[in-house]
Write a protein that holds these residues in place. Structure first.
Motif, PDB file in Angstrom:
ATOM      1  N   LEU A 141      -7.914  -6.932   5.960  1.00  9.76           N
ATOM      2  CA  LEU A 141      -8.016  -5.711   5.055  1.00  9.76           C
ATOM      3  C   LEU A 141      -9.382  -5.168   4.949  1.00  9.76           C
ATOM      4  O   LEU A 141      -9.612  -3.863   4.943  1.00  9.76           O
ATOM      5  CB  LEU A 141      -7.345  -5.527   3.783  1.00  9.76           C
ATOM      6  N   LEU A 142     -10.347  -5.933   4.562  1.00  9.19           N
ATOM      7  CA  LEU A 142     -11.761  -5.365   4.667  1.00  9.19           C
ATOM      8  C   LEU A 142     -12.079  -4.881   6.077  1.00  9.19           C
ATOM      9  O   LEU A 142     -13.043  -4.023   5.988  1.00  9.19           O
ATOM     10  CB  LEU A 142     -12.536  -6.676   4.187  1.00  9.19           C
ATOM     11  N   GLU A 143     -11.575  -5.542   7.030  1.00 10.32           N
ATOM     12  CA  GLU A 143     -12.271  -4.950   8.217  1.00 10.32           C
ATOM     13  C   GLU A 143     -11.367  -3.642   8.708  1.00 10.32           C
ATOM     14  O   GLU A 143     -12.061  -2.787   9.073  1.00 10.32           O
ATOM     15  CB  GLU A 143     -11.465  -5.699   9.538  1.00 10.32           C
ATOM     16  N   MET A 144     -10.126  -3.696   8.055  1.00  7.42           N
ATOM     17  CA  MET A 144      -9.205  -2.424   8.424  1.00  7.42           C
ATOM     18  C   MET A 144     -10.011  -1.236   7.588  1.00  7.42           C
ATOM     19  O   MET A 144     -10.079  -0.050   8.154  1.00  7.42           O
ATOM     20  CB  MET A 144      -7.836  -2.518   7.955  1.00  7.42           C
ATOM     21  N   VAL A 145     -10.540  -1.421   6.256  1.00  6.40           N
ATOM     22  CA  VAL A 145     -10.930  -0.156   5.528  1.00  6.40           C
ATOM     23  C   VAL A 145     -12.575  -0.295   5.645  1.00  6.40           C
ATOM     24  O   VAL A 145     -13.199   0.777   5.062  1.00  6.40           O
ATOM     25  CB  VAL A 145     -10.513  -0.471   3.998  1.00  6.40           C
ATOM     26  N   GLY A 146     -13.098  -1.103   6.649  1.00  7.82           N
ATOM     27  CA  GLY A 146     -14.380  -1.078   7.093  1.00  7.82           C
ATOM     28  C   GLY A 146     -15.143  -1.400   5.933  1.00  7.82           C
ATOM     29  O   GLY A 146     -16.312  -0.683   5.498  1.00  7.82           O
ATOM     30  N   GLN A 163     -14.436   3.069  -3.249  1.00 10.58           N
ATOM     31  CA  GLN A 163     -13.542   2.398  -4.020  1.00 10.58           C
ATOM     32  C   GLN A 163     -12.286   2.787  -3.730  1.00 10.58           C
ATOM     33  O   GLN A 163     -11.144   2.017  -3.970  1.00 10.58           O
ATOM     34  CB  GLN A 163     -13.890   3.166  -5.401  1.00 10.58           C
ATOM     35  N   ARG A 164     -11.959   4.022  -2.962  1.00 12.07           N
ATOM     36  CA  ARG A 164     -10.642   4.577  -2.635  1.00 12.07           C
ATOM     37  C   ARG A 164     -10.163   3.493  -1.604  1.00 12.07           C
ATOM     38  O   ARG A 164      -8.986   3.382  -1.419  1.00 12.07           O
ATOM     39  CB  ARG A 164     -10.860   5.989  -2.026  1.00 12.07           C
ATOM     40  N   ARG A 165     -10.919   3.093  -0.535  1.00 13.43           N
ATOM     41  CA  ARG A 165     -10.639   2.283   0.240  1.00 13.43           C
ATOM     42  C   ARG A 165     -10.233   1.021  -0.067  1.00 13.43           C
ATOM     43  O   ARG A 165      -9.180   0.274   0.524  1.00 13.43           O
ATOM     44  CB  ARG A 165     -11.857   1.891   1.483  1.00 13.43           C
ATOM     45  N   ILE A 166     -10.962   0.406  -0.987  1.00 17.01           N
ATOM     46  CA  ILE A 166     -10.650  -0.665  -1.614  1.00 17.01           C
ATOM     47  C   ILE A 166      -9.248  -0.588  -2.276  1.00 17.01           C
ATOM     48  O   ILE A 166      -8.112  -1.399  -2.071  1.00 17.01           O
ATOM     49  CB  ILE A 166     -11.422  -1.422  -2.512  1.00 17.01           C
ATOM     50  N   GLY A 167      -8.981   0.649  -2.957  1.00 19.84           N
ATOM     51  CA  GLY A 167      -7.692   0.952  -3.521  1.00 19.84           C
ATOM     52  C   GLY A 167      -6.500   1.015  -2.525  1.00 19.84           C
ATOM     53  O   GLY A 167      -5.389   0.378  -2.871  1.00 19.84           O
ATOM     54  N   LEU A 168      -6.961   1.401  -1.338  1.00 21.37           N
ATOM     55  CA  LEU A 168      -5.812   1.263  -0.322  1.00 21.37           C
ATOM     56  C   LEU A 168      -5.627   0.033   0.189  1.00 21.37           C
ATOM     57  O   LEU A 168      -4.290  -0.322   0.160  1.00 21.37           O
ATOM     58  CB  LEU A 168      -6.159   2.262   0.843  1.00 21.37           C
ATOM     59  N   ALA A 169      -6.607  -0.707   0.352  1.00 22.84           N
ATOM     60  CA  ALA A 169      -6.537  -2.314   0.763  1.00 22.84           C
ATOM     61  C   ALA A 169      -5.558  -3.016  -0.120  1.00 22.84           C
ATOM     62  O   ALA A 169      -4.630  -3.678   0.193  1.00 22.84           O
ATOM     63  CB  ALA A 169      -7.838  -2.876   0.979  1.00 22.84           C
ATOM     64  N   GLY A 307     -22.752   2.435   3.806  1.00 20.88           N
ATOM     65  CA  GLY A 307     -21.560   2.548   3.447  1.00 20.88           C
ATOM     66  C   GLY A 307     -20.364   1.890   4.380  1.00 20.88           C
ATOM     67  O   GLY A 307     -20.665   0.832   4.815  1.00 20.88           O
ATOM     68  N   ALA A 308     -19.312   2.641   4.381  1.00 22.26           N
ATOM     69  CA  ALA A 308     -18.136   2.059   5.246  1.00 22.26           C
ATOM     70  C   ALA A 308     -18.208   2.007   6.550  1.00 22.26           C
ATOM     71  O   ALA A 308     -18.631   3.122   6.838  1.00 22.26           O
ATOM     72  CB  ALA A 308     -17.031   2.598   4.343  1.00 22.26           C
TER      73      ALA A 308
END
Lengths: 514, 640
Positions: A141-146, A163-169, A307-308
């Protein structure tokens, strides 16, 4: 490999209308009371809503229209004042059901003191996942959301988009069968927005049900099968995107650049047929495509960023299920009798046994390949008269290719030609079911891999705009709000304009589609 | 926990070829240098051997530092390097200061280092244990992380880590060692208890209310975790963190007590006192009324005397013929409860006192296990004299089972016991005097001479209860300290659940104030109950509950009819206070610190009662209350 702007045309078949119901709301109401138990806010007012398995359902509405309240009731964070709600046939408070639900709230409510890895690890533990499974999923998931590179930094230091990306993950950590996304793209850059849309489409292609709540209409239009527009706590319009958005009064052709002579000939032919060319335009590249292209090349050059970074690929466990835990839970829920909460009157079964999730996935996969970048077949399924006219017009002795010919590489800048019907059909006829191909956007971004990047390209030729309209050169009357053939923004705003300000519960529902 | 280091992503310019090479070199360096050193020493080349061994360690340390530098990008290596270097610095500084002085600073540094190391190690262990994939452990582990990283709890933890090592060196060295150790034990354990209580309250009140306010709970509660599991997880985290902190400070307290006990005593008696009165666990036995006395007859005798002094108050009418048994019985039955208890107190005082030139025998029973650890038991007493002699000296003659004691072995004559008034004194009594039933009779005689004007005689007495007792050793200090710490931990367990329950319906500041109020009330519950008794007239506890209610109503209206409005108003206030005292668990009932510092046994029974009442009943009530409120609560409720 960086974010490839996949065509967001739904590359999948929307679920059949008799697919099992995953979320069912029946006369659902929520009234917020004050300390003295006086009714203060009627946030949700007797809404009925069915979300079916495998569909991407969009919940639209302005701020304060009751979208988030509805979602929170589905999740058991709020209790309905009246009405029923069933998620997978169970009341929303049921803990076991939560095993197959993923939720991304309107803001990423994360623990500031945990880092990205610990955050995901924490949520994975709530799903009883063992150490090894957690490690694998969190990595993916970390790879997926960069966010691999910044996974050890406390989440409190992250930008809103990160934070949004972590939220999605975290919403995907359990490979959910129902994914509820509340304003998923707020705070995200265009790449992230595009990635989220890609992820939604990819998950939907795997048979997941997705509830997307947003007021960014373009996002909803791109990915949703069905939308519901709320205002004042009531559903004002509901239906498939195709039925709500397809215009039946114009036809758009897209060809290589035409010279003036050809256009003139087309006009003649159209005039002879009683049609009017309303506009001829040279389409521009979308700013989104341009932006994605620039960032893509910067990433290809290896420029550093704190960043991401992400390639937008779906995490492996979301593509190939590690363990059929979701299926097992669904089967278990299916075996269980529906709760008394579910209203018996509605004909559609609440996640009825006949179509287990695996079967649905099989039916849906492999997803059809994205259509060719240039939408040569866009008008293929349109009513035939226009097409045949144009083909007979163009093919003999003109230098232009037929519109159905495959696109050459490099593709010249395409041109849009809109043809208006002489008399627009009444709006009441609009919601006839239409095949998914028909809802392809009229404007397809040029593929980044083939189209020359706009920054370095020579200035494009002056835009050519051609509108085919009925012969009399009278400007067509403006579309009414009740007509379904509008752009979503317009129809949304019109829908709101038609709605009187909310007064009380005995209010009628003028905009609600029956 | 620590896996083999992965090669760094961006290797430094001069990194070792691989971690295997580095590790092999590191181990080889140690083995070769130590082996050579041993060989040299065996060859009688002692100087050379020492040099080689030292050089080997120095080189190995340098190579270790190089490894830290080379793999500094790997997170666990960075953590390990900080830990190793800080430890080396602390231990090195402590060794240097021990040799150069001031040694107290050396002790403090070593103590802080040891406590920090124990805490960090224990924390890693807790986090590892809580890494199990279950919602409850997940919530618990996040709470532990929150406590450490959000600084609120960390302040208190640092406070404890500084308090325990600094306290023993700050005690005045001119004091008797016995008192120094007692002071250290009292202050360090009480201080630790107060700091941990405050930490627990702030942590427990903060965690849920903050999550509700900042809405992290939206994410957690939409996962498959029940609300009971969520509360249980929070509570487990607090309980485990407290257990770790109590253990670490307990170890530190024990170590520093041991260190203090090694210091020179003021005198021989001081050393004996440390060994037999402080660092032990003793049981105490109170005397029984001498066989020649009868409580009932003493009571009647006292009543007659008081009636003679004030017939209206004690009898209700002037001319009662108390020689008539029927009249006497009637008068006794009509005595109000306050007066009965007044007479009882007087009776107790009576047989705890000795008239001039009289003697009194006190029987102590239940001493079967007294000889298990030592040859002597201790008679501890605090004598009071009336009138007080100018030199405050009091003289006793003493007999054990009728035989004079202590007597001079040479002359065979009895030696009088001389003590100073109003101080505790301890006399050793040989265990051999205790009979097989565990009973011993101790007779004391009042040997005080008349005062200088020869007109007054001196009566001596002991306060009933603690004023006269036989103490005997039943266990060691270590077990006593452990039980003390466990009871204190149980108090924290209760406070943790109290704070969590409060924060399910209150915001952070209000929940904190509420919990602190309960904490203060619990600490002062004993004092509060006493104050309430004297604040307003309350029903005697000997009555049944219905009689108490009737009594209260009657007295209330009698106050009103007599025009004593304030007295009447005070009664409901006192009732309210009684209800509060009844509801809130009394920490003073479970306060083992004075017992432990005084060398008295903190019994298993006390620990069991604490576990039952604090750990199960009080905590359970809080948990159920909190859970019911939390279940009813709409987490995403909009407050308008």
């Amino acid at each position: 490999m960086t974010a490839t702007p996949v065509d967001t045309t739904p590359a999948r078949t929307p679920p059949p209308p008799d697919a099992p119901v995953v979320v069912r709301c029946a006369s659902l109401s929520k009234i917020f009371r004050d300390f003295w138990l006086r009714n203060r806010v009627r946030a949700v007012d007797a809404i009925d809503m069915d979300i079916r398995q495998g569909e991407v359902f969009g919940l639209l509405g302005p701020n304060g229209s009751g979208k988030s309240t509805t979602i929170k009731m589905m999740l058991g964070l709020l209790k309905p004042t009246s009405g029923r709600i069933a998620v997978f046939g169970k009341p929303p408070e049921d803990v076991a059901t939560k095993k197959i639900i993923g939720y991304l709230p309107e803001e990423s409510y994360l623990y500031r003191f945990l880092n990205a890895r610990e955050t995901l690890d924490y949520y994975a533990r709530l799903f009883h996942q063992g150490r090894e499974q957690r490690r694998r999923r969190v990595d993916m998931l970390l790879e997926m959301v960069g966010l691999e590179a910044v996974q050890r930094r406390p989440v409190g230091e992250y930008s809103k988009g990160m934070q949004r990306r972590i939220g999605l993950a975290q919403a995907l950590i359990n490979d959910p069968q129902l994914l509820i996304l509340d304003e998923p793209t707020t705070g995200l850059d265009p790449i992230g927005t595009r990635q989220i849309k890609d992820i939604i489409v990819a998950l939907a292609a795997r048979g997941k049900t997705i509830l997307l709540c947003s007021h960014l209409l373009a996002d909803v239009e791109d990915v949703c099968d069905r939308v519901s527009i709320m205002y004042g706590g009531k559903v004002r319009a509901e239906g498939t995107v195709a039925s709500l958005l397809t215009r039946h009064d114009t036809t758009t052709l897209q060809t290589e650049t035409l010279d003036d002579e050809t256009i003139r000939q087309i006009k003649e032919v159209l005039t002879a047929r009683g049609k009017r060319l309303t506009s001829i335009e040279q389409p521009r590249q979308k700013l989104e495509s341009l932006f994605l292209d620039i960032v893509q090349r910067a990433q290809a050059e290896g420029l550093a960023t704190s960043g991401a970074r992400s390639d937008g690929k779906l995490a492996e466990f979301l593509v190939h299920s590690e363990a059929p835990e979701g299926d097992a839970v669904i089967r278990q829920l299916m075996r269980a009798e529906p709760p008394p909460a579910a209203p018996a009157a509605t004909p559609a079964p609440v996640l009825a046994p006949p179509q287990p999730i695996n079967q649905v996935i099989e039916n849906l996969s492999p997803p059809p390949a994205p259509p060719a970048p240039i939408a040569t077949a866009t008008t293929k399924n349109e009513p035939k008269p226009d097409l045949s006219v144009l083909e007979t017009l163009i093919s003999p002795g003109t230098q232009s290719r037929p519109v159905t010919a495959p696109a050459p590489v490099p593709a010249p800048t395409p041109q849009h030609v809109s043809i208006a019907e002489p008399a627009p059909p009444p709006a009441q006829q609009a919601p006839a079911p239409i095949a998914p191909q028909a809802i392809a956007p009229t404007e397809v971004p040029a593929p980044l891999t083939t189209a020359p990047p706009a920054v370095e390209a020579p200035p494009p030729p002056p835009p050519v705009t051609a509108k085919i309209a009925p012969a009399p050169t009278v400007t067509p009357p403006p579309l009414k709000a009740s007509e379904s053939g509008e752009k979503p923004d317009e129809s949304f705003i019109k829908a709101l304009q038609n709605v009187p300000p909310f007064k009380g519960e005995d209010e009628d529902k003028p905009g609600q589609k029956k | 926990m620590m896996a083999a280091p992965d090669p760094p992503n961006h290797p430094p310019s001069r990194s070792p070829r691989s971690w295997r090479f580095w590790l092999a070199t590191f181990i080889g360096l140690i083995l070769v240098s130590q082996g050579m050193g041993v060989l040299l020493i065996l060859q009688q080349l002692r100087g050379g051997g020492v040099i080689v061994v030292t050089a080997g360690w120095v080189l190995a340390f340098a190579w270790l530092c190089y490894g830290f530098w080379a793999w500094r990008t790997v997170p666990w290596v960075r953590k390990a390097s900080v830990a190793v270097l800080a430890s080396v610095a602390c231990v090195g500084a402590a060794i240097v200061l021990w040799n150069t002085g001031p040694r107290t600073l050396s002790i403090v540094i070593a103590g802080v280092w040891a406590m920090t190391a124990a805490f960090v190690g224990g924390l890693a262990m807790i986090r590892f244990v809580l890494g199990y994939g279950h919602p409850v452990t997940g919530v618990a582990r996040t709470l532990v992380d929150e406590a450490i990283r959000m600084k609120v709890a960390l302040v208190f933890i640092v406070g404890i880590i500084l308090l325990v090592p600094v306290l023993p060196v700050s005690l005045a060295s001119g004091e008797r060692l016995e008192y120094r150790i007692q002071t250290f034990l009292t202050y360090s354990v009480s201080g630790m208890s107060v700091l941990l209580s405050l930490m627990t309250i702030f942590l427990a009140c903060g965690t849920i209310s903050t999550e509700l306010q900042q809405k992290q709970i939206f994410l957690t509660m939409t996962k498959p975790i029940g609300r009971a599991q969520y509360l249980a997880g929070k509570w487990l985290g607090i309980a485990l963190l407290n257990l770790l902190l109590v253990s670490v400070s307990g170890l530190a307290v024990y170590s520093f007590t041991w260190l203090l006990a090694q210091q020179p005593a003021m005198e021989a008696w001081d050393r004996v006192a440390v060994d037999e009165k402080v660092l032990v666990a003793r049981e105490s036995v109170l005397p029984q009324m001498p066989p020649d006395m009868n409580r009932q007859s003493l009571f009647v005798e006292r009543f007659r005397q008081l009636y003679g002094e004030d017939p209206v108050r004690w009898g209700g009418e002037v001319s009662l013929n108390l020689d008539d048994p029927a009249v006497l019985n009637n008068a006794l039955q009509k005595l109000p409860p306050q007066l009965t208890s007044e007479i009882n107190t007087a009776v107790e005082a009576k047989w705890h006192s000795i008239a001039p030139r009289a003697r009194q025998t006190y029987r102590f029973t239940g001493l079967q296990g007294a000889g298990q650890y030592t040859d002597t038991v201790q008679l501890r007493f605090k004598a009071q004299a009336y009138p007080q002699p100018e030199d405050k000296r009091i003289y006793f003659g003493m007999w054990l089972n009728g035989r004079p004691y202590p007597y001079d072995p040479v002359t065979g004559r009895q030696q009088p016991v001389m003590v100073s008034a109003d101080d505790f004194h301890v006399l050793p009594i040989p265990v051999s005097e205790i009979d097989a039933n565990g009973t011993i009779d101790i007779t004391l005689s009042n040997e005080n001479r008349e005062t200088q004007d020869k007109t007054l005689s001196v009566s001596v007495g002991f306060k009933p209860g603690k004023g006269l007792a036989v103490l005997y050793r039943v266990g060691g200090f270590e077990a006593n300290l452990t039980r003390t710490l466990l009871i204190l931990w149980l108090r924290l367990v209760f406070l943790g659940m109290l704070g969590l329950a409060a924060s399910t319906f209150l915001g952070f500041p209000v929940a904190c104030l509420f919990s602190l109020l309960i904490y203060v009330t619990a600490i002062s519950a004993g004092f509060l109950a006493e104050s309430l008794e004297s604040f307003a007239s309350s029903a005697p506890s000997s009555l049944t509950i219905w009689q108490q209610i009737v009594w209260t109503i009657t007295v209330f209206f009698s106050h009103l009819s007599a025009g004593e409005i304030w007295e009447a108003v005070k009664m409901p206030i006192a009732l309210l206070g009684d209800a509060v005292v009844l509801l809130i668990p009394s920490f003073s009932k479970f306060n083992p610190v004075p017992l432990m510092a005084d060398g008295m046994l903190v019994s298993w029974e006390l620990l069991r009662d604490a576990a039952l009442w604090l750990g199960l009943v009080s905590t359970g009530v809080c948990a159920v209350t909190g859970l019911v409120i939390f279940r009813c609560r709409e987490l995403a409720r909009v407050i308008v």
